[in-house]
Design a protein around this motif. Structure first.
Motif, PDB file in Angstrom:
ATOM      1  N   ILE A 172     -36.663  16.379  20.527  1.00 40.80           N
ATOM      2  CA  ILE A 172     -38.111  16.617  21.594  1.00 40.80           C
ATOM      3  C   ILE A 172     -37.709  16.943  23.053  1.00 40.80           C
ATOM      4  CG2 ILE A 172     -39.276  16.218  19.266  1.00 40.80           C
ATOM      5  CD1 ILE A 172     -40.500  14.381  21.576  1.00 40.80           C
ATOM      6  N   LYS A 173     -36.156  15.879  23.197  1.00 39.67           N
ATOM      7  CA  LYS A 173     -36.165  16.108  24.279  1.00 39.67           C
ATOM      8  C   LYS A 173     -35.335  16.405  24.586  1.00 39.67           C
ATOM      9  CE  LYS A 173     -34.352  12.107  24.070  1.00 39.67           C
ATOM     10  NZ  LYS A 173     -33.715   9.737  24.134  1.00 39.67           N
ATOM     11  N   LYS A 174     -35.137  17.630  24.697  1.00 40.01           N
ATOM     12  CA  LYS A 174     -34.267  18.609  25.260  1.00 40.01           C
ATOM     13  C   LYS A 174     -34.656  19.902  25.444  1.00 40.01           C
ATOM     14  CE  LYS A 174     -29.833  16.131  22.853  1.00 40.01           C
ATOM     15  NZ  LYS A 174     -28.795  17.080  21.944  1.00 40.01           N
ATOM     16  N   TYR A 175     -35.272  20.115  26.747  1.00 41.52           N
ATOM     17  CA  TYR A 175     -35.843  21.564  26.810  1.00 41.52           C
ATOM     18  C   TYR A 175     -35.375  23.017  25.768  1.00 41.52           C
ATOM     19  CZ  TYR A 175     -36.996  25.945  29.286  1.00 41.52           C
ATOM     20  OH  TYR A 175     -37.740  26.932  29.595  1.00 41.52           O
ATOM     21  N   GLU A 176     -34.054  22.800  26.007  1.00 41.47           N
ATOM     22  CA  GLU A 176     -32.995  23.434  24.908  1.00 41.47           C
ATOM     23  C   GLU A 176     -33.435  23.996  23.647  1.00 41.47           C
ATOM     24  OE1 GLU A 176     -29.510  20.707  25.096  1.00 41.47           O
ATOM     25  OE2 GLU A 176     -31.791  22.200  26.542  1.00 41.47           O
ATOM     26  N   ASN A 177     -34.295  23.088  23.004  1.00 39.52           N
ATOM     27  CA  ASN A 177     -34.673  22.913  21.798  1.00 39.52           C
ATOM     28  C   ASN A 177     -36.155  23.558  21.173  1.00 39.52           C
ATOM     29  OD1 ASN A 177     -32.106  22.077  20.358  1.00 39.52           O
ATOM     30  ND2 ASN A 177     -33.207  19.362  20.524  1.00 39.52           N
ATOM     31  N   LEU A 178     -36.426  23.130  22.197  1.00 39.16           N
ATOM     32  CA  LEU A 178     -37.790  23.622  22.513  1.00 39.16           C
ATOM     33  C   LEU A 178     -37.909  24.878  22.775  1.00 39.16           C
ATOM     34  CD1 LEU A 178     -40.023  21.305  24.470  1.00 39.16           C
ATOM     35  CD2 LEU A 178     -39.130  21.015  21.986  1.00 39.16           C
ATOM     36  N   GLU A 179     -37.025  25.649  23.441  1.00 41.56           N
ATOM     37  CA  GLU A 179     -37.378  27.273  23.322  1.00 41.56           C
ATOM     38  C   GLU A 179     -36.235  27.963  21.946  1.00 41.56           C
ATOM     39  OE1 GLU A 179     -37.640  29.225  26.533  1.00 41.56           O
ATOM     40  OE2 GLU A 179     -39.074  27.302  26.499  1.00 41.56           O
TER      41      GLU A 179
END
Length: 231
Positions: free
Chosen positions: A86-93
């Protein structure tokens, strides 16, 4: 080598006219080279130390979507996400793109969870995740919930649909006559925010019966249903 497997455990609702399945929580298992099945406690810490835990999260999500597509998973399912994910923006995208594709073919509601510790430590990241999950019509929850001494401000900020708490914690808070203030505080917060409570770790009928008397109706544990491999 496709030796990371999915297991599922039911969360049920006790209400009239009977017991129904609320959702099934997804757990990861690993088949070793001898064919023995290992629980997540054997390999998740290693994956975390190697910086690979969010890869496992992506794999879990992809596998769940594939199994829904194939018709092997027919219930709503809950997936627990790591702090690294959840801390990585690319994962949420990446997850947003998965939701967009999934929504084109399925109307099923999915449930996503993070631990209470992550919610307290990474409140902004969890808030972003919760907002995104809800924007697609899915549910968001906090696992292993214990109300901290600092209060419920983080719950108001995040806005989860539900929390999962150990039966030990809930029996202690709700069943202890000396903890009346704590009991009232917990129930007032949960009620005012419209949050459901799911009781975890139920291994016999005693906590089930005791907590049902306090109006709780969602339960999970080996007494309810063991975690079974998705064959």
């Amino acid at each position: 080598e496709s030796r990371v497997l999915l297991a599922m455990q039911r969360v049920v609702c006790y209400s009239e006219p009977g017991v129904t399945t609320r959702h099934e929580e997804i757990f990861l298992r690993r088949k070793d080279t001898n064919g023995s099945i290992q629980s997540a406690g054997y390999f998740i810490p290693i994956a975390t130390s190697l910086g690979l835990i969010d890869n496992l999260d992506r794999y879990m999500i992809e596998q769940v979507f594939l199994q829904i597509e194939s018709g092997r998973i027919i219930q709503s399912v809950a997936l627990n996400l790591s702090a690294d994910f959840i801390k990585k923006y690319e994962n949420l995208e990446w997850l947003k793109k998965q939701f967009t594709t999934f929504q084109q073919h399925h109307k099923r509601v999915l449930w996503f969870e993070v631990s209470n510790a992550i919610a307290l430590q990474e409140i902004e990241a969890v808030y972003s995740l919760c907002t995104m999950v809800k924007s697609f019509g899915h549910q968001f929850g906090i696992d292993h919930f214990v109300l901290p001494e600092s209060g419920a401000g983080y719950l108001q900020k995040i806005g989860p649909d539900y929390v999962k708490s150990s039966y030990v914690y809930l029996v202690d808070i709700l069943g202890d006559k000396d903890s009346g203030e704590s009991r009232e505080s917990l129930m007032n917060i949960i009620t005012s925010l419209g949050i459901e409570i799911i009781v975890m770790g139920v291994e016999n009928s005693d906590p089930l019966n005791a907590l049902r008397k306090h109006g709780l109706k969602y339960f999970q544990g080996t007494f309810i249903s063991p975690a079974l491999l998705l064959e």
